[in-house]
Every structure is written in C-alpha cells, then in structure tokens.
Design a protein around this motif. Structure first.
Motif, PDB file in Angstrom:
ATOM      1  N   UNK A   1    -118.633  -1.802  12.435  1.00 43.48           N
ATOM      2  CA  UNK A   1    -118.372  -1.136  13.705  1.00 43.48           C
ATOM      3  C   UNK A   1    -118.912   0.296  13.674  1.00 43.48           C
ATOM      4  N   UNK A   2    -118.593   1.025  12.625  1.00 41.86           N
ATOM      5  CA  UNK A   2    -119.024   2.428  12.573  1.00 41.86           C
ATOM      6  C   UNK A   2    -118.939   2.968  11.156  1.00 41.86           C
ATOM      7  N   UNK A   3    -119.592   4.125  10.980  1.00 40.74           N
ATOM      8  CA  UNK A   3    -119.453   4.870   9.729  1.00 40.74           C
ATOM      9  C   UNK A   3    -118.780   6.180  10.069  1.00 40.74           C
ATOM     10  N   UNK A   4    -117.976   6.683   9.158  1.00 43.23           N
ATOM     11  CA  UNK A   4    -117.242   7.901   9.440  1.00 43.23           C
ATOM     12  C   UNK A   4    -117.262   8.791   8.211  1.00 43.23           C
ATOM     13  N   UNK A   5    -117.421  10.075   8.451  1.00 44.76           N
ATOM     14  CA  UNK A   5    -117.286  11.043   7.368  1.00 44.76           C
ATOM     15  C   UNK A   5    -118.203  10.755   6.188  1.00 44.76           C
ATOM     16  N   UNK A   6    -119.373  10.219   6.460  1.00 46.68           N
ATOM     17  CA  UNK A   6    -120.215   9.846   5.326  1.00 46.68           C
ATOM     18  C   UNK A   6    -121.235  10.948   5.075  1.00 46.68           C
ATOM     19  N   UNK A   7    -121.708  10.969   3.866  1.00 53.32           N
ATOM     20  CA  UNK A   7    -122.788  11.906   3.594  1.00 53.32           C
ATOM     21  C   UNK A   7    -123.628  11.327   2.479  1.00 53.32           C
ATOM     22  N   UNK A   8    -124.907  11.608   2.534  1.00 58.31           N
ATOM     23  CA  UNK A   8    -125.799  11.088   1.502  1.00 58.31           C
ATOM     24  C   UNK A   8    -126.105  12.173   0.490  1.00 58.31           C
ATOM     25  N   UNK A   9    -125.445  13.337   0.669  1.00 60.54           N
ATOM     26  CA  UNK A   9    -125.670  14.362  -0.358  1.00 60.54           C
ATOM     27  C   UNK A   9    -125.104  13.838  -1.667  1.00 60.54           C
TER      28      UNK A   9
ATOM     29  N   UNK B   1    -109.446  -5.934  11.533  1.00 63.15           N
ATOM     30  CA  UNK B   1    -110.275  -4.745  11.551  1.00 63.15           C
ATOM     31  C   UNK B   1    -109.804  -3.825  10.430  1.00 63.15           C
ATOM     32  N   UNK B   2    -110.718  -3.380   9.594  1.00 65.28           N
ATOM     33  CA  UNK B   2    -110.333  -2.542   8.449  1.00 65.28           C
ATOM     34  C   UNK B   2    -111.283  -1.356   8.314  1.00 65.28           C
ATOM     35  N   UNK B   3    -110.838  -0.368   7.528  1.00 65.26           N
ATOM     36  CA  UNK B   3    -111.713   0.722   7.103  1.00 65.26           C
ATOM     37  C   UNK B   3    -111.931   0.573   5.606  1.00 65.26           C
ATOM     38  N   UNK B   4    -113.192   0.668   5.187  1.00 66.70           N
ATOM     39  CA  UNK B   4    -113.520   0.557   3.759  1.00 66.70           C
ATOM     40  C   UNK B   4    -114.018   1.905   3.248  1.00 66.70           C
TER      41      UNK B   4
ATOM     42  N   UNK C   1    -116.692   6.429   4.814  1.00 70.31           N
ATOM     43  CA  UNK C   1    -115.908   5.326   5.341  1.00 70.31           C
ATOM     44  C   UNK C   1    -116.737   4.416   6.238  1.00 70.31           C
ATOM     45  N   UNK C   2    -116.399   3.134   6.217  1.00 71.41           N
ATOM     46  CA  UNK C   2    -117.076   2.163   7.059  1.00 71.41           C
ATOM     47  C   UNK C   2    -115.989   1.317   7.730  1.00 71.41           C
ATOM     48  N   UNK C   3    -116.068   1.239   9.055  1.00 68.71           N
ATOM     49  CA  UNK C   3    -115.105   0.407   9.767  1.00 68.71           C
ATOM     50  C   UNK C   3    -115.773  -0.923  10.035  1.00 68.71           C
TER      51      UNK C   3
END
Lengths: 326, 256
Positions: free
Chosen positions: A192-200, B153-156, B162-164
């Motif tokens: 669904x989405x990515x959150x708070x990610x960084x590739x540093x 539905x989960x967060x990994x 994080x990936x939902x």
C-alpha cells in the motif's frame, strides 16, 4: 554459461545496496577458486541504471527482469522467478546479502528447491566444491561452521561489511532480459505505501556507529549523541535500555533483540555494555566507550575508554572534530 | 502460535565436542516469540477465537508451552522429537507446516522473527510457502483484520523503513519487537497451566522417516574476539586534550 555462481542483487526502489556490491566480491572470490562464472540476478521496475551499474561491475553475466509487477519486492513473484531461472540454468551456488527481503526470498527458494539454506555468513571457505560458511549463532556468542552435507544447490546469505565493495567501471557484461512468472492478479500481497523510509546508510551498513544508552538520561540526552553521529557521518544507535525507556525508536537498537553491527568505529556513550548489547556490536573494529563509570562492563572490551560525563565530553569532541576538518 | 525453547539470552555459552553448551543457564521461551504470543493474545481479545501454542522438541519443551498457557493461550501442542537443534530449518518448517492443518483450522499463524539460538530467521516464511498461505514477515503493527472478506492489513519494519501491505487470511505472520509489550504470566494462568493437558504429536507421524532431519553439517566454536586486551583509558588535563588524544588515535587507526 549462467550455471556457476549467482548473486541476487538486492536494492531499494532501484538504488543499489552497498551490501549487494560486497556480495559480488564474495562471489568473485569463490568463482576464482572454483573455476566458475558469476551471474548477477536483478529484478525491479524502471531499473535501466541499476542494470547498467551491475553489468559494469565484476560479474560475467546479468539476468534482469524489469517489469511493473517487480516494482515492489514480494517473495511470491521474486521467488517464483528465481525458482524458474534455477530450473533452467542450475547454478551451483546462490549468494545474497543478509537483508530482510533476501531472508524472505531465501526461505521461499529453499522450500521450492527443497534444500537447506545458510544465512548470515561472515566468512567463506571452499573444500571439495562445498562452501564452508562461518556464521554467528547464539547472538554472536559462538561461531558455527556450516556446510551442506551433499552437493545440493548452496544458498548462502552474507552479512553487510564482510567483504569489500566490488570493482566497477568494467566492460559491460551481457544482459539476459527475462519475463516475470506471475501476473499481478496471481500475487496475493499488495504493497500500500512506504513510510519513514530512507536509503541513507543504515545502521548495519555504516562504517561508524555512535550509540547512546541509559547514561543519556532522556530523549533530549540523545541530542549530543546524534550530533556526534552526524559530525562523523555515522549512524545513530542505542542500547535496549534507552529504547525500552521510550527515548528513541526501536529501529536504532543495537544488540541481541535489535540490530547487529560491525562498523570500523563504534562509540558507546553512556552504555554499560550488558552481554545482550555486546552481542550486537562486539565485532566492531575499534570500540570507544564514553562512560562516567570506569567499572562499567563496556570498559572491559573497549579499545579506548574515556572516563567522563558524556555531556561534558561529546560537545568538546565535536568541536575538536570540526576544527580539525576546517 | 509457534514458540521455540532456547537458552536464556544472558547465558554464558561454551563449546563441547563441536556443540553449543549453556551450562546450567535456564531455558526460556525465545524472547522474539514473546512478542508474537502477546500479539496473538491481543488479536484473540479483539476478535475472539482461541490461541493454540505449538512447539517442537523433546519433553523439556513442554515447559515453554505451560508458560505460554499461563500467559493466556488456550491449548498447547508439543511435536515430540529430538532437541530442536538436531533439525535444520527445512525439516523444522516441513514438520510445523504438516502439524498446523492437522491441529485445527487456523486463521493466523504467528512466529517471532527469529530464534536467539540458531538465528536463521527462515522458519516463518518457509512455513508460509509450504502451507501456500501468504507470509507477512517483520510485522510491527496489525492495522486491521476484515473478518468478512478475510483481509488483513499490516505494517512491516524493513531495512529502510516501514511498509504497509495487505494480504488474505489465512496467513503466516512473523513479528518484530516494536509490535507490543509482552504480558507476564498471571497467577491464575500459572495454576491453569499446571493442570492443562498438553497434546503430543510425534515428529514421525508428520513426516516420512526417510526425510533427512538435517542436510547441513555443523560445528560450533567459541568466538576468538572473546579475549580482549585491557582498554586504553585516555587521559588529559581537560576535555579538549582528551578529545584531541582520541582523534589522534582514531586517525592513526584509519577509522575516521
């Protein structure tokens, strides 16, 4: 021609992970000893640059799958493709970096191929065409030498910072483009989405890690520790005590129930150094302990000890580091 | 809910004849599994149902089941065989994936992300593949479960952040520490656990005897980095001189 050693290239949205280049080096070392070729496997979407980068690194062949269904890593689609490619080319060894994605992929592939995989290698040796893998067990308190008991396909993952980054800017190797196995409708898991990610640089990739423990006293106390990490271009770590107190998020935790790091330089600020913390950082090359208490366990295995209040010492250290670089 | 019985994380490990030895240190439920247990119990509190705890090993592993039941699990199953260290992850996963449909019609199977002894982390997703259920690894939050449509539905928590994501039940979940704060066994729970009957299934009932318990050769050794030289305590007249001394050392060591 693609039947020797495979390296699975892990990346995040087309950005190559350092550890993937390190695994190419490992593959080349094994290939030279065993007289085999190195084939890189790279899957993703809109990854022309990545494919080119890999083709110009120290590999003999590249197999690439560039497709919209491969935009997000999902073990279902990636595993199915690797199993199909395995059946076609029968590589002897498959190497991967020890990342979360690759652990899922290894589990999938080992089921499909009905073999036993070996994760988290920190050293590789070859005996009679079988790779002897040294890997930490019991959270790094012991080492195990593990190898397959027969000539099955050997699937091995390798920890970050075990090998040097591979050579690049070579002649472009031949790239074989392949199609995915699954259509999107056949894949159950949807991202669904990515959150708070960084590739540093992540904690496990960094050559310098600066960590804070109970001694920082609170969330604000991490400020000087964070500043020191930034000054040194390193990553910020923490002990379990600091994470459990809610001063810093869990993704910074180093130790048995956190991340394992092996940087060139580990600076422990106000960390007592319990056995569970040691498990996550003991293989660091140089360990600096900044602690008020000269009796703290961390002082026993530090390379250099600074007996001082971290709030007095770190700002001065940052100042000295900055004046040095000017 | 699958748990593993492991030596305590504070155990001092030694080696005897190529095998790991933890002396008289206590055995505990693998610390990662406690988070999975807690999450299974929270899902039960929220959506109903019951929680079965499963482990594989020798008779001693029953203690792990009793502790889990004391925490709130309803039912315990021991897959009786050798000590779990005799099996590789391939074999362990095959046994567990055969046992699960035999015990009950489960919606969710929980694991900790890895065990602190072998540290391979391969069993949860191997079981998912063998069951042909979706597998969601490194889950840091269960956002929602839609009982009508079997959706989850989960967060990994991955290496980069994080990936939902969404998947379908039944599914296999492995959890990370961030997901919750595990409860302690209750007094009432401990009394209940001491009386409860543990179901026992033999490993041989689940997989053919011809299946090799391990395709790997192992030998364990003590890490050489265990012996440390005494640290060099850096001293100076003031903080600045100590800081400069440290910078000189680290520069000479070529780490900065």
């Amino acid at each position: 021609m693609h039947s020797g050693i495979w390296v699975y290239i892990d990346h995040f949205q087309g950005e190559l992970l350092t550890v993937s280049s390190e695994v190419v080096t490992a593959a080349r070392l094994l290939a030279d000893k065993m007289g085999l070729s190195v084939t890189a496997i790279v899957c993703g979407h809109n990854i022309d640059d990545l494919i080119d980068q890999i083709a110009r690194s120290d590999v003999d062949y590249v197999i690439a799958c560039d497709d919209i269904t491969m935009a997000d890593f999902r073990y279902e689609s990636f595993g199915a493709l690797l199993a199909k490619l395995y059946a076609e080319h029968k590589p002897k060894i498959i190497l991967m970096p020890s990342t979360h994605r690759c652990r899922d992929l290894i589990a999938t592939l080992s089921v499909k191929l009905d073999v036993s995989a070996i994760t988290d290698g920190v050293d590789l040796n070859v005996e009679n065409d079988i790779v002897q893998v040294t890997r930490p067990v019991y959270a790094g308190k012991l080492n195990a030498k593990v190898s397959v008991s027969d000539l099955f396909c050997q699937i091995i993952s390798i920890r970050p910072r075990t090998f040097a980054v591979c050579e690049s800017n070579q002649e472009r190797s031949e790239v074989l483009q392949v199609d995915p196995v699954y259509e999107e409708s056949e894949i159950v898991i949807k991202v669904v989405s990515y959150d708070n990610y960084s590739t540093k640089k992540t904690l496990s990739d960094s050559s310098i890690v600066v960590s804070g423990g109970r001694g920082v006293g609170g969330p604000e106390g991490f400020q000087p520790v964070r500043q020191l990490a930034e000054t040194l271009d390193g990553a910020l770590g923490a002990s379990r005590a600091a994470v459990d107190s809610g001063w810093i998020s869990y993704d910074h935790q180093v130790g048995q129930t956190g991340k394992t790091v092996s940087p060139d330089l580990y600076i422990a600020c106000g960390i007592s150094g319990a056995i569970q913390h040691q498990a996550g950082m003991r293989t660091s090359k140089i360990i600096v302990a900044i602690n008020k208490d000269v009796q703290a366990p961390i002082m026993k295995f530090a390379t250099y000890g600074i007996v001082a209040d971290l709030f007095d010492f770190i700002p001065v250290l940052i100042e000295e580091l900055n004046s040095r670089s000017v | 809910m699958c748990v593993k019985y492991t030596p305590d994380s504070a155990a001092n490990m030694s080696v005897e004849g190529g095998k790991a030895n933890w002396g008289d240190s206590p055995m505990v439920i693998n610390p990662w599994d406690e988070y999975a247990l807690e999450e299974a119990l929270r899902i039960k509190d929220k959506y109903g149902g019951n929680v079965t705890v499963l482990t594989m090993g020798d008779e001693i592993a029953k203690d792990a089941l009793r502790t889990s039941i004391a925490m709130g699990c309803d039912h315990g199953v021991l897959i009786l065989g050798e000590s779990s260290s005799m099996y590789d992850t391939r074999f362990t996963s095959q046994v567990i994936s055969k046992a699960i449909p035999r015990i009950n019609d489960f919606h969710l199977v929980f694991f900790g992300k890895q065990a602190i002894d072998g540290d391979t982390g391969l069993v949860p997703m191997s079981v998912a593949n063998l069951l042909d259920w979706p597998g969601l690894s490194y889950v840091s939050k269960i956002v929602s479960i839609d009982e009508n449509n079997d959706g989850i539905e989960v967060v990994r928590l991955l290496d980069e952040g994080y990936q939902e994501c969404i998947a379908k039940l039944p599914c296999v979940i492995s959890v990370v520490k961030e997901i919750n704060e595990p409860r302690y066994p209750s007094f009432v729970g401990i009394r209940k656990a001491s009386k409860v009957e543990i179901e026992v299934i033999a490993v041989d009932e689940l997989v053919d005897v011809e299946v090799e318990p391990s395709l790997l050769r192992w030998s364990v050794s003590k890490d050489s980095v265990d012996t440390y030289d005494d640290p060099e305590i850096l001293q100076g007249d003031d903080m600045s001189s100590i800081a400069r001394a440290l910078i000189t050392k680290l520069t000479a060591d070529k780490v900065i």
